[in-house]
Structure formats: structure tokens, C-alpha cells
Design an enzyme around this catalytic site. Sequence first.
Site, PDB file in Angstrom:
ATOM      1  N   GLU A  48     -84.922  -0.839  11.999  1.00 54.48           N
ATOM      2  CA  GLU A  48     -85.361   0.336  12.738  1.00 54.48           C
ATOM      3  C   GLU A  48     -84.334   0.728  13.788  1.00 54.48           C
ATOM      4  O   GLU A  48     -83.627  -0.116  14.329  1.00 54.48           O
ATOM      5  CB  GLU A  48     -86.689   0.057  13.442  1.00 54.48           C
ATOM      6  CG  GLU A  48     -87.804  -0.320  12.499  1.00 54.48           C
ATOM      7  CD  GLU A  48     -89.025  -0.862  13.232  1.00 54.48           C
ATOM      8  OE1 GLU A  48     -89.062  -0.744  14.472  1.00 54.48           O
ATOM      9  OE2 GLU A  48     -89.915  -1.403  12.573  1.00 54.48           O
ATOM     10  N   CYS A  95     -89.850  -2.438  18.692  1.00 59.03           N
ATOM     11  CA  CYS A  95     -89.003  -2.870  17.578  1.00 59.03           C
ATOM     12  C   CYS A  95     -89.766  -3.802  16.648  1.00 59.03           C
ATOM     13  O   CYS A  95     -90.521  -4.656  17.072  1.00 59.03           O
ATOM     14  CB  CYS A  95     -87.736  -3.543  18.096  1.00 59.03           C
ATOM     15  SG  CYS A  95     -87.991  -5.137  18.873  1.00 59.03           S
TER      16      CYS A  95
END
Length: 399
Positions: A97, A356
Site C-alpha cells: 500500500e 498501513c
Amino acid sequence: MAPSRVLSPQSVWDLPAVLAAFRERGIKERHVYKIWSMLLKNPDVAWSDIPDLPKAAAALLEQQFSRCTSTVLRCQQSTGGDTTKLLIQLQDGMQVEAVVMHYDTSDRYTGREEAAGWGNKRSTLCVSSQVGCQMGCTFCATGTMGLKGNLCCGEIVEQLVHATRVTPIRNIVFMGMGEPLSNYEAVKAAVGMMGEPRLFGIGCRHITVSTVGVIPRIKQMAADLPGVSLALSLHAPTQELRRTIVPSARAYPLAKLMDAVAEYQAASQQRVFVEYVVLAGVNDGPEQAHELGQLLQGRDMVINLIPWNPVYQPDGPFFAAPAEGSVEGFQRILRSSYGLHCTIRQEKGQDISGACGQLVIQHAQQAGGCSSEAAGSSSSTGGLKDIEELVAAAPAAAR
């Protein structure tokens, strides 16, 4: 040891790989910058159409390198438009990501002479350096995934390439998936490319590398990455408490870690940013605030308190968010009793799993590819208060 990963073709944004291939073929390194510069203007340019590029270089690129080895699987915008999350699929099918955080501080520093020029619109990119993470921080989604592999330099830089197609990027923070200092050589090469004036031109003071505390690499940073900011993910004021929530503290004890940070500061003459995720009933009490104050008093540091905010916990919660007012009380103790500069992080991207690891875990679970245990915890790195604001907020005398 990270599981081995081999890309074929390799990323043209992988500085070490491209330079090694050019040297082997006797091609001058200066041509590399022509390639990258042209790709930023025209991502689909044919290698043979790059002006003044030797035929041998074009043939090599055609044989061994790809313009981009990763693809954006999903691009999610938060409701308020202040966060954009990119779910990126790598060549081997694994996912990472990157998060773009948009800031508008046009009116925030009006009238403050020492902060003149800081207020503006800008974007900060939070990049990943590994697939998963071996550090195992108990409150972090990525930490519960285990380490799947290191990203190469090119895969890190490609996150910036993807993000620049969303918006111009001014700041970079290595606070996404993974422990950056455990993938040191790739991170170092990527930082060099990000700061290269002929490419992205992101100044070193606008790049921050976060670590949970890899002592040998902290000591190297001052020499290898001059001007780049260091952020220390501390999360506890004592070794005993830190070991319970940050397992890597067993290998890197707090006393030795603080000595390494002091050594880094002596060599770099730079302020260090301390990240402290606030967990209700674990590390958020007055006792911990005083212990943290005693640990950090007199050091040139800015503490950023991060209220833990669960986003995706199908089997949780394993932790609780701090009670209303407790973070502010923690901050008051650090400020009034110890004279420390302390901020509270502004949360962003909660509605799009901004922390995250969250989006990777959700996407994998929907596809049946991730365990429920891995989905059980959350980190708060998605709601970053960016490096410019932390610097601008600090007293002028401290800078």
C-alpha cells in the site's frame, strides 16, 4: 531473513539493477537519467524513441527491464478528500500500500514570522518498503502479517511514480508496510532517486525514514542519508513495557537504542521525531507520561502522539482507543513537566482503512488469502501529521 524475490523483467526504476546492467554492457551511466526523465514525461515511450539513447541501451532495456513492474489494483479516496490510498500489486502477485495525504495549511501560520512560507497546499506520500513486516508490533496490522519479502529499489520508487499521477508529491515518509532499516540498501537507493534534482527533486529535508529501532542502521544513516529525517517508533517509555508491545525490543534494548539515537544526532546534528501510539490502559497513563518525559528530557526531539484508532478488527479489538482527553493530558505532562515539544497526530483516511496493512488484509481476506489473525490489529500510520508541520510547529530556537 526476508524470503527471496526475483523480478523478471526488472524495474527500470531499480537504480542498482540498471547501473549494474549498463556497466556489464559498457554503456555510460549518464544515459540512465535520460530514460527516467523521459518516462516521467511519457510513461509509454518506446525505448528506441528516447533521444540520444544508444541502441545497445535500448536493446538491453527491451530484454531485461519493464517501465513499471507494479500496477494499481485499487485507488480509494476518503470522504473528505484528504487521503488517497493506493493498493498496489507487485509482479509476483503480492500487494503493498501507498497512501497520499493531502494538506492545506494556507492559513495556519499567518502572522508567525518564524514559520513564514510553511502554510500551503501540499501532498505527502507514505510508502512501503517491505511486503509485511518481521517486527511483529502487536498493535500493527502489517506486523501481524509476518515478512513476505523485501521490495527492490524500483518497487519503492514505483509507488512514487504511481502517486505522482494522482497529485504532485512534496514529502515522502517511509511509514508504510515494513521496517525500512531492515531493507536498508533498497531504501537508501530509493531515497537517492527520490531526491535526485533531475528526477523527482524531493529535498532531503522532505524525506523521513521511520524505524522501530534497528540500531546498526540508525548509526549508518547520518553518513549514508545526510539531511534525511529519522523518525523513531518508540511506543513505550521502558524496556519492560516496550517488550510486550514491540517484540523487536528484545533484540534492540531501549537503553542501547537511545544511545544509538544520540550517536546519530551527534553525527547528523538533526532533530529526531518520536512516534508514540497511545493504547488505552497500556501506555497512556500519567505514570508512562512521566517515564517518557524522563527518558526524552533534554534531547532534541519532537514527540508525535498517535491515538490508536481501530479500523479493521474482525476478531478484536485487542486494544482500545484512548479515552477522551487522555491524550491531551499525556501531552500536558510532557510539555509542562519536561519542556518537550509534543504534538497529537491528525487522523486521516479512517473510512478507507488508512492505516498501513489494512487494505491489503481486507482485500486478501475477501479473496481468501489472508488469515483472520493477520487482520486482527491496526496501526495508525495512515493519519500522519506531515514532517513540514512538525518542523514548522517547533519553536524557532529549537530549530
